[in-house]
Design a protein around this motif. Structure first.
Motif, PDB file in Angstrom:
ATOM      1  N   LEU A   8      29.240  43.861  -0.600  1.00 60.67           N
ATOM      2  CA  LEU A   8      29.645  42.720  -1.445  1.00 60.67           C
ATOM      3  C   LEU A   8      31.029  43.329  -2.371  1.00 60.67           C
ATOM      4  O   LEU A   8      31.902  42.430  -2.301  1.00 60.67           O
ATOM      5  N   LEU A   9      30.908  44.384  -2.784  1.00 62.14           N
ATOM      6  CA  LEU A   9      31.990  44.882  -3.520  1.00 62.14           C
ATOM      7  C   LEU A   9      33.280  45.173  -2.607  1.00 62.14           C
ATOM      8  O   LEU A   9      34.396  44.788  -2.912  1.00 62.14           O
ATOM      9  N   PHE A  17      34.717  36.490  -0.758  1.00 61.37           N
ATOM     10  CA  PHE A  17      33.501  36.378  -1.582  1.00 61.37           C
ATOM     11  C   PHE A  17      32.485  35.585  -0.941  1.00 61.37           C
ATOM     12  O   PHE A  17      32.560  34.660   0.167  1.00 61.37           O
ATOM     13  N   PRO A  18      31.083  35.704  -1.172  1.00 65.73           N
ATOM     14  CA  PRO A  18      30.040  35.163  -0.526  1.00 65.73           C
ATOM     15  C   PRO A  18      29.306  33.872  -1.232  1.00 65.73           C
ATOM     16  O   PRO A  18      29.556  33.851  -2.352  1.00 65.73           O
ATOM     17  N   MET A  19      29.065  32.958  -0.434  1.00 69.84           N
ATOM     18  CA  MET A  19      28.385  31.811  -0.888  1.00 69.84           C
ATOM     19  C   MET A  19      27.115  31.491  -0.003  1.00 69.84           C
ATOM     20  O   MET A  19      27.041  31.847   1.078  1.00 69.84           O
ATOM     21  N   ALA A  20      26.363  30.550  -0.730  1.00 70.53           N
ATOM     22  CA  ALA A  20      25.272  29.822   0.200  1.00 70.53           C
ATOM     23  C   ALA A  20      25.559  28.260   0.491  1.00 70.53           C
ATOM     24  O   ALA A  20      26.071  28.011  -0.685  1.00 70.53           O
ATOM     25  N   GLU A  21      25.062  27.828   1.221  1.00 67.03           N
ATOM     26  CA  GLU A  21      25.148  26.456   1.463  1.00 67.03           C
ATOM     27  C   GLU A  21      24.416  25.581   0.172  1.00 67.03           C
ATOM     28  O   GLU A  21      25.014  24.625  -0.406  1.00 67.03           O
ATOM     29  N   ASP A  25      18.998  27.812   1.127  1.00 62.71           N
ATOM     30  CA  ASP A  25      19.496  28.365   2.434  1.00 62.71           C
ATOM     31  C   ASP A  25      19.464  30.144   2.340  1.00 62.71           C
ATOM     32  O   ASP A  25      20.185  30.579   1.445  1.00 62.71           O
ATOM     33  N   PRO A  26      18.859  30.601   3.263  1.00 66.24           N
ATOM     34  CA  PRO A  26      18.773  32.201   3.043  1.00 66.24           C
ATOM     35  C   PRO A  26      20.075  32.798   3.509  1.00 66.24           C
ATOM     36  O   PRO A  26      20.104  33.944   3.385  1.00 66.24           O
ATOM     37  N   ASP A  27      20.933  31.955   4.174  1.00 67.46           N
ATOM     38  CA  ASP A  27      21.830  32.629   4.717  1.00 67.46           C
ATOM     39  C   ASP A  27      23.352  32.586   3.937  1.00 67.46           C
ATOM     40  O   ASP A  27      23.458  31.566   3.059  1.00 67.46           O
ATOM     41  N   LEU A  28      23.893  33.545   4.032  1.00 66.90           N
ATOM     42  CA  LEU A  28      25.301  33.716   3.157  1.00 66.90           C
ATOM     43  C   LEU A  28      26.732  33.637   3.832  1.00 66.90           C
ATOM     44  O   LEU A  28      26.232  34.131   5.359  1.00 66.90           O
ATOM     45  N   PHE A  29      27.489  33.192   3.796  1.00 69.13           N
ATOM     46  CA  PHE A  29      28.805  33.170   4.461  1.00 69.13           C
ATOM     47  C   PHE A  29      30.061  33.618   3.542  1.00 69.13           C
ATOM     48  O   PHE A  29      29.949  33.325   2.296  1.00 69.13           O
ATOM     49  N   ILE A  82      24.059  29.532  -5.521  1.00 66.22           N
ATOM     50  CA  ILE A  82      23.315  30.743  -5.822  1.00 66.22           C
ATOM     51  C   ILE A  82      21.983  30.589  -5.131  1.00 66.22           C
ATOM     52  O   ILE A  82      21.137  29.920  -5.680  1.00 66.22           O
ATOM     53  N   ASN A  83      22.010  31.326  -4.190  1.00 65.69           N
ATOM     54  CA  ASN A  83      20.471  31.474  -3.659  1.00 65.69           C
ATOM     55  C   ASN A  83      19.654  32.585  -3.892  1.00 65.69           C
ATOM     56  O   ASN A  83      20.248  33.459  -4.766  1.00 65.69           O
ATOM     57  N   GLU A  84      18.737  32.848  -3.435  1.00 64.62           N
ATOM     58  CA  GLU A  84      17.706  34.146  -4.048  1.00 64.62           C
ATOM     59  C   GLU A  84      18.701  35.364  -3.631  1.00 64.62           C
ATOM     60  O   GLU A  84      18.434  36.403  -4.319  1.00 64.62           O
ATOM     61  N   GLU A  85      19.101  35.394  -2.368  1.00 62.58           N
ATOM     62  CA  GLU A  85      19.640  36.696  -1.924  1.00 62.58           C
ATOM     63  C   GLU A  85      20.684  36.926  -3.057  1.00 62.58           C
ATOM     64  O   GLU A  85      20.810  38.176  -3.217  1.00 62.58           O
ATOM     65  N   LEU A  86      21.642  36.115  -3.499  1.00 64.92           N
ATOM     66  CA  LEU A  86      22.829  36.460  -4.254  1.00 64.92           C
ATOM     67  C   LEU A  86      22.083  36.510  -5.549  1.00 64.92           C
ATOM     68  O   LEU A  86      22.926  37.579  -6.411  1.00 64.92           O
TER      69      LEU A  86
END
Length: 210
Positions: A8-9, A17-21, A25-29, A82-86
């Protein structure tokens, strides 16, 4: 293998930078905008009404007092990236001293805040929230003042919204952003350095340079 704090850094260091839909949504892009939102640290706009609010609201401001509550406040909306992974990743970055929060309090109740990631002398603002009039504007004013006092060179807002533009944020092309990013990440700053931030002091320092 999922996204790690180190990866991530690294993403931040090269301008993505990452985001989720959405929150479920468990996936990041990865996101790499052609135009990047940034806050010139000498260009924050404090209106007369906002200056009055800062002086008279009676709010108190802290840093890193309740990082999780700020992330939760930012995610507490109908549509969030902001999903649980983030949440997990930002919590890990906070524990390692890389992610920070600034909280606005009304007594013992958190009513606003902002959080982001620090890398060198670059600060990547992730999200903010407000539960009282102007609480997020007050949070941003205190954040800009802290970034200036503690040696930061770049305040990245990712995208430019009408709200941020009204406070002085601008858009710059990707190539220009990456040049500023390289310069900032090669320098050093300390978000947690002890600084004095009285309401009048924040107003004076910002208005002297804006």
């Amino acid at each position: 293998m999922g996204l790690t704090p180190d990866l991530l850094l690294h993403g931040y260091s090269i301008g993505i930078f990452p985001m989720a839909e959405h929150r479920n949504d468990p996936d990041l892009f990865w996101v790499d905008p052609k135009l990047r939102g940034v806050f010139p640290l000498d260009g924050f706009h404090i209106s007369r009404s906002l200056a009055r609010r800062i002086r008279n609201c009676g709010f108190s401001v802290t840093i890193n007092r309740d990082f999780a509550a700020v992330v939760d406040g930012c995610a507490d909306r109908a549509d969030t990236w902001i999903n649980e992974e983030l949440r997990r990743l930002y919590a890990q970055l906070h524990h390692s001293g890389r992610a920070h929060s600034l909280e606005v309090w009304e007594g013992e109740q958190i009513v606003g805040g902002v959080y982001g990631v620090a890398l060198g002398a670059a600060f990547f603002g992730e999200s903010m929230f407000s539960r009282r009039t102007d609480a997020s504007k007050i949070a941003l004013a205190y954040l800009v003042d802290r970034l200036r006092q503690t040696g930061f060179q770049l305040f990245d807002t990712q995208f430019l919204t009408a709200h941020l533009a009204s406070l002085g944020a601008i858009e710059i092309p990707r190539q220009q952003y990456r040049q500023l990013l390289d310069q900032a990440t090669a320098a050093s700053a300390d978000f947690t350095a002890e600084v004095c931030q009285t309401p009048q002091g924040v107003i004076q320092r910002i208005t002297q340079t804006s």
